[in-house]
Each structure stands twice: as C-alpha cells, then as structure tokens.
Design an enzyme around this catalytic site. Structure first.
Site, short mmCIF file in Angstrom:
data_model
loop_
_atom_site.label_atom_id
_atom_site.label_comp_id
_atom_site.label_asym_id
_atom_site.label_seq_id
_atom_site.Cartn_x
_atom_site.Cartn_y
_atom_site.Cartn_z
NE ARG A 1 -6.73 -10.85 9.66
CZ ARG A 1 -5.83 -9.91 9.42
NH1 ARG A 1 -5.26 -9.82 8.25
NH2 ARG A 1 -5.48 -9.04 10.36
CG ASP B 1 -2.02 0.87 1.31
OD1 ASP B 1 -1.82 2.03 0.91
OD2 ASP B 1 -3.12 0.52 1.77
C1 PRP Z 1 -0.91 -4.96 5.62
C2 PRP Z 1 -0.31 -5.84 4.53
C3 PRP Z 1 1.06 -5.28 4.34
C4 PRP Z 1 0.93 -3.84 4.79
C5 PRP Z 1 0.93 -2.94 3.61
O1 PRP Z 1 -0.64 -5.52 6.84
O2 PRP Z 1 -0.28 -7.18 4.89
O3 PRP Z 1 2.02 -5.96 5.10
O4 PRP Z 1 -0.30 -3.69 5.47
O5 PRP Z 1 0.75 -1.62 3.99
P1 PRP Z 1 1.83 -0.51 3.70
O6 PRP Z 1 2.36 -0.74 2.31
O7 PRP Z 1 1.04 0.78 3.79
O8 PRP Z 1 2.89 -0.58 4.72
P2 PRP Z 1 -1.26 -4.94 8.20
O9 PRP Z 1 -0.27 -4.02 8.84
O10 PRP Z 1 -2.63 -4.39 7.93
O11 PRP Z 1 -1.36 -6.19 9.13
P3 PRP Z 1 -2.13 -7.57 8.91
O12 PRP Z 1 -1.49 -8.24 7.71
O13 PRP Z 1 -1.88 -8.30 10.19
O14 PRP Z 1 -3.57 -7.28 8.67
#
Ligand code: PRP
Length: 177
Positions: A165, A103
């Site tokens: 999920r 993201d």
């Molecule tokens: C999500 C996803 C990535 C990260 C991407 O994990 O799995 O690792 O966010 O976001 P970014 O590019 O803005 O850093 P999240 O932190 O939501 O945790 P989760 O996988 O436990 O839901």
C-alpha cells in the site's frame, strides 16, 4: 507466507499527481458553492483521498466507510458487506464517494445502494482507477483518474495481501491468474 514478485511501475507518481490534480479541478468546479461530504472507502482509498483533498479549494467534510469484498490473495469472493458504516447522517447532503479502484464493481454497487437508502441530495463516485475488463456489475464512475489493464494492481493505497500500500507509484505484479 511466500515471497511476492517485484511490482513494476504502471503509472508513476508524477502521472498520479497529474491525474489527481485533474480530478480535483473538475470536483472544485462541480461542487462550487456546495458543501459536500467526501466518503472514503477504506482501506485502499486513504492515500488517494489524502492527496485529493489537499487539491480542493473548499473544505470538505470527510467520512469513511469500509466494505469487505475480497478474501486473501487475488480473487474476489463476490460477496460484499459493510464492516464500518457511516457515523454521520447524509440525508439531503451532496455525497462524493472516493475509492481507489473499481474492479468487478460489486463493492461500489453495494455501497452506493447502502448510501442511496440514506437519501442524500446527490451521490457521485470518484475513483482514481478503473479496471473495466473485470466488471461484473455496471457502475458509473463520475470522476475517473486512470484506466488500468487486467493486471494485479498494487501501490498508492492498493494492496496485495495487505502488502505494497505504501508504494508511491501505481504498480502491477505478475500473478498466475
Ligand atoms: C478494493 C477497492 C475497492 C474494491 C473494488 O477494496 O478499494 O473498494 O476492492 O473491487 P470490486 O470492484 O471488485 O468490488 P478491498 O475490498 O480490496 O479492500 P481494501 O481497500 O481494504 O484493500
């Protein structure tokens, strides 16, 4: 906690399966004769990783890390920390990081830096999805499945507020932001 809007399908389970198969074919070709470690980024990557490894024609070592970058709700806090680090050495190893979505890129920038310091022989990133419209930090995704629009994505491992999920399709939900 309030009610959540109904998720709408963005990529069906069949489209996901096709993307996963294509990624696995590339990974099979590129890692032939090697002995890579696949590192899944919890929690979101667990569904993708489970499907991906069953398409590989080699038997990878599997590890997990967990990085935390989001608070509750839809906004990234912009801070990353490792909340579950590596338990095995990766020095001299071919490492392939497996994530569900890139993201802002902050999580991967931080994580790849954390892993690079452990001196792997190679370090590559495989992400099922990419949301380039939100990027804040440049990230090279070596193996990318699907590009998603600037919508809030859920399903196939990806949550909203720890919900959704388990959805078999990649979906979006309409949000205020
Ligand atoms: C999500 C996803 C990535 C990260 C991407 O994990 O799995 O690792 O966010 O976001 P970014 O590019 O803005 O850093 P999240 O932190 O939501 O945790 P989760 O996988 O436990 O839901």
């Amino acid at each position: 906690m309030g009610s959540h809007p109904k998720p709408q399908i963005l990529f069906s389970r069949e489209e996901i399966e096709a993307a996963v198969t294509t990624l696995a074919t590339k990974i099979n070709n590129d890692y032939r004769g090697k002995n890579p470690i696949l590192i899944g980024v919890l929690k979101g990557a667990f569904v993708f990783m489970a499907d991906l490894i069953r398409h590989l024609d080699f038997s990878p070592e599997v590890e997990f890390v967990r990085a935390s970058s989001y608070g509750r709700g839809t906004e990234s806090l912009g801070k990353v920390k490792i909340v579950h680090g590596l338990r095995s050495p990766i020095e001299g190893r071919d490492v392939l990081v497996i994530d569900d979505i890139v993201d802002t890129g902050r999580t991967q920038a931080y994580l790849l830096d954390y892993l690079r310091k452990k001196r792997p022989a190679s370090l590559k990133l495989c992400s099922l999805t990419d949301k380039p419209s939100r990027r804040k930090v440049p990230i090279t995704i070596d193996y990318l499945g699907l590009t998603v629009p600037n919508k809030f994505i859920v399903g196939y491992g990806i949550d909203w507020d720890e919900k959704f999920r388990n959805l078999p399709d990649i979906c979006f939900v309409e949000t205020e932001d």
